[in-house]
Design an enzyme around this catalytic site. Structure first.
Site, PDB file in Angstrom:
ATOM      1  N   HIS A  70       0.801  -1.233  -0.072  1.00  0.00           N
ATOM      2  CA  HIS A  70      -0.097  -0.056  -0.020  1.00  0.00           C
ATOM      3  C   HIS A  70       0.801   1.272   0.112  1.00  0.00           C
ATOM      4  O   HIS A  70       0.237   2.369  -0.395  1.00  0.00           O
ATOM      5  CB  HIS A  70      -1.003   0.121   1.403  1.00  0.00           C
ATOM      6  CG  HIS A  70      -0.322   0.223   2.414  1.00  0.00           C
ATOM      7  ND1 HIS A  70       0.119  -0.999   3.205  1.00  0.00           N
ATOM      8  CD2 HIS A  70       0.073   1.200   3.104  1.00  0.00           C
ATOM      9  CE1 HIS A  70       0.616  -0.729   4.405  1.00  0.00           C
ATOM     10  NE2 HIS A  70       0.683   0.755   4.530  1.00  0.00           N
ATOM     11  N   HIS A 103       4.193   8.581  13.557  1.00  0.00           N
ATOM     12  CA  HIS A 103       3.331   7.437  13.575  1.00  0.00           C
ATOM     13  C   HIS A 103       4.087   6.255  14.122  1.00  0.00           C
ATOM     14  O   HIS A 103       5.010   5.779  13.926  1.00  0.00           O
ATOM     15  CB  HIS A 103       2.361   7.243  12.426  1.00  0.00           C
ATOM     16  CG  HIS A 103       2.889   6.679  11.337  1.00  0.00           C
ATOM     17  ND1 HIS A 103       4.260   7.105  10.695  1.00  0.00           N
ATOM     18  CD2 HIS A 103       2.636   5.855  10.406  1.00  0.00           C
ATOM     19  CE1 HIS A 103       4.389   6.517   9.700  1.00  0.00           C
ATOM     20  NE2 HIS A 103       3.681   5.632   9.469  1.00  0.00           N
TER      21      HIS A 103
END
Ligand SMILES: O=C(O)/C=C/c1cccc(O)c1O
Ligand SMILES: [Fe+2]
EC number: 1.13.11.16
Length: 318
Positions: free
Chosen positions: A115, A179
């Site tokens: 992805h 993140h």
């Protein structure tokens, strides 16, 4: 020939664990803007820097960088599966320039991508085959990692190669910012997980689903404030965006990999893709950031940014 850049966060939780509508609308508007910027620029080649998340590259052979002369998307998290439209000649030219510059990038005639590549291409140009592409993998997940300065040098070499191509090249960076999604670390994982990190190609549908459900659940818990993963760091993200906009990329050379993790979580290493893309642009002359979007989006486990930039000379040649 003019060159341009779009750097963006990705998150497979988009559409699966969404924030309030107001946030989605703001992100949609920023992507609309980026798509218009790209359509106006009309690239005839995309050079995309992206990480992998143990879908295509594993510890059985773990290069810091790999340039694909052909590539296959695995289709994780419902992204488009199948071959990318890779420009083989451009991949060879870029690889030669990178190697001649003393950067020992790996080279693949069948790179498997996830992805990190597919979501960015789909969001920016509609599909993984819309524009001829050269995919460049940058290890941003699997430690040990080399110093960040090597990423800048990789980007500069790619930028010089793009200049020689005489094409309208768009550099894309896909990943980051702060993140810390629950991607396993080799050293702290049990044996059976380690085995998957060493050689986890072609998982069954059921295995993939278990993994994806775990990450989606982590996004829900993180947004609810009950997850144990590291908080996002909007101050760090803004600081990085300011440095990238300033063009003074060498400032980042002094940042250690441990500091990235302390400040912004393990997956903040994905900003390597932004740094490479900005360095590639910089190798083509002074540049100007033409748009910059940022939001903290815990539902997507992402300090979420989207920026576009052009070299000053490209701006005049538009
Ligand atoms: O499960 C994965 O492979 C990765 C998930 C993820 C989640 C949030 C932000 C990202 O950049 C990711 O890759
Ligand atoms: Fe990622």
């Amino acid at each position: 020939m003019p060159v341009a850049l779009c750097a963006m966060s990705h998150s497979p939780l988009m559409g699966r664990n969404d924030p309030d509508q107001e946030v989605i609308d703001a992100v949609d508007a920023a992507f609309d803007h980026a798509r218009r910027f790209i359509a106006d620029f009309a690239p005839d080649l995309i050079v995309i820097f992206a990480p992998d998340h143990y879908n295509g590259v594993f510890y059985d052979l773990l290069p810091p960088f790999c340039i694909g002369a052909a590539a296959q998307s695995v289709g994780d998290y419902g992204t488009e599966a199948g071959p990318l439209d890779v420009d083989r000649d451009a991949a060879h030219t870029i690889t030669r320039e990178v190697l001649d510059s003393g950067i020992d990038a790996a080279f693949s005639e069948r790179m498997h991508v996830d992805h990190g590549f597919a979501q960015a291409l789909q969001l920016l140009v509609g599909s993984i085959t819309a524009v001829p592409t050269v995919p460049i993998f940058i290890n941003s997940v699997a430690e040990p990692l080399g110093p960040i300065s090597r990423v800048r040098l990789l980007g500069e070499a790619v930028g010089r190669a793009a200049n020689k191509l005489g094409r309208r090249v768009l550099f894309v960076g896909s990943g980051g910012l702060s993140h810390d999604p629950p991607i396993p670390q080799f050293t702290t994982s049990p044996e059976q997980v380690r085995e998957r990190l060493i050689d986890g190609r072609n998982p069954s549908d059921a295995e993939r689903e278990v993994r994806e459900r775990r990450v989606i659940a982590a996004g829900r818990d993180f947004a609810a404030g009950t997850a144990t993963i590291q908080p996002l760091n909007p101050h760090w993200d803004q600081h990085l965006l300011e440095i990238l906009a300033s063009g003074e990329l060498e400032q980042i050379d002094t940042w250690t990999n441990d500091w990235f993790v302390e400040q912004a979580g393990h997956s903040s290493h994905e900003v390597r893709t932004w740094i490479a893309a900005y360095a590639a642009l910089h190798a083509n002359g002074p540049y100007q950031v033409t748009s910059s979007f940022y939001r903290e989006i815990p539902e997507w486990i992402a300090g979420f940014g989207i920026t576009t930039a052009l070299t000053r000379s490209s701006n005049h040649m538009k």
